[in-house]
Design an enzyme around this catalytic site. Structure first.
Site: not given
Ligand code: NAP
Length: 262
Positions: A149, A153
């Site tokens: 990701h 995040k």
């Protein structure tokens, strides 16, 4: 029939994609947006879409069939409660609800006979990746997950990786993988472990949301891989859910529970 839609979180990355999706869909009618700050969003100005600072103002001024919420859990919970009290259906992509909040939403939706779909992942490809992984786990019990990701995040592993492991757990016998005497020379080298399934999390600028589920068998591997290149990848699932939520009168949690996967 045209569906009157309000969007909460129009300045956000998801909200701004949702505006485009709704405006481009012939049967959808964007009647208003909810933004806690007074904002000047050119696409809304061009299309004469009013922006309200409070959700009640929006529901009072416009005839809303479906609220799409893409904000933060704290705000979203209040938006949902206001909507359900008025029998306005909801499609919610916001993540981070507590179990108590979800239980309360479920209770009110049932009391008001009003449909709501909450999905932590609206990318249809990601749902299929999890579904196919569950099928594969029946034949390949050795499996590891790599999720990647963007570096903004905060949580790791991702909710999708945890959910994938949970789905695999329902189909395979519990097992510890790798060498029984395995030693981590550097702590964390083998990732997080859920029921013997190792989950590895990468965080890098340039990534959006990606996952590989890697199965190993004698002389073969099987890789099931999904990539969200941008936030448009979530819009098909939101669009599908807006149409589905009109047909239900309770809470559905998870896009997999409204897709026909069998
Ligand atoms: P984002 O770019 O940070 O946008 C969030 C929006 O919510 C902003 O407009 C923000 O406004 C607003 N907001 C924040 N706090 C608020 C509050 N207390 N009251 C009202 N509005 C508030 O985030 P994003 O990437 O668009 O993601 C939005 C949500 O969707 C997050 O919960 C994210 O985890 C989730 N998400 C879900 C999926 C899925 O498939 N379900 C995919 C990606 C993301 P301000 O600028 O004023 O803070």
């Amino acid at each position: 029939m045209s569906v009157n839609i309000a969007i909460a979180g129009p300045r956000g990355r998801m909200g701004s994609e949702a505006i485009k999706m709704v405006l481009n869909e012939a049967t959808f009618n964007l009647v208003g947006c909810i933004d806690r700050k007074p904002s000047h969003i050119s696409i809304l100005v061009e299309n004469n879409i009013p922006v309200f600072q409070h959700v009640e103002e929006c529901f009072y001024s416009s005839d809303v069939d479906v609220l799409i919420d893409l904000t933060v859990a704290e705000a979203s919970y209040d938006h949902i409660m206001m909507a359900l009290q008025r029998n306005i259906r909801c499609v919610v992509g916001t993540t981070g609800f507590t179990n108590n909040q979800l239980q309360e939403i479920k209770k009110i939706a049932k009391q008001k006979n009003t449909g709501i779909i909450i999905a932590p992942n609206f990318a249809i490809g990601a749902i299929l990746m999890m579904h196919f992984s569950k099928i594969a786990a029946k034949y390949f019990p050795d499996v590891e997950i790599i999720e990647k990701h963007h570096d903004e995040k905060i949580d790791a592993p991702s909710g999708t990786a945890v959910k994938t492991a949970e789905m695999i757990k329902t189909i395979r016998e519990s097992k510890q993988q790798g060498h029984p005497d395995e030693i981590e020379v550097l702590e964390g080298a083998r990732g997080a472990v859920e029921d013997g399934i190792h989950i590895h999390s990468l965080r890098l600028p340039g990534l959006v949301a990606h996952q590989e589920v890697i199965f190993g068998g004698e002389g073969q591997t099987l890789i099931i891989k999904h990539d969200s290149m941008n936030r448009k990848s979530f819009m098909e699932g939101i669009k599908y859910s807006v149409n589905q939520v009109l047909t239900i009168d309770h809470l559905v949690y998870g896009l997999e529970n409204v897709l026909d996967l069998d």
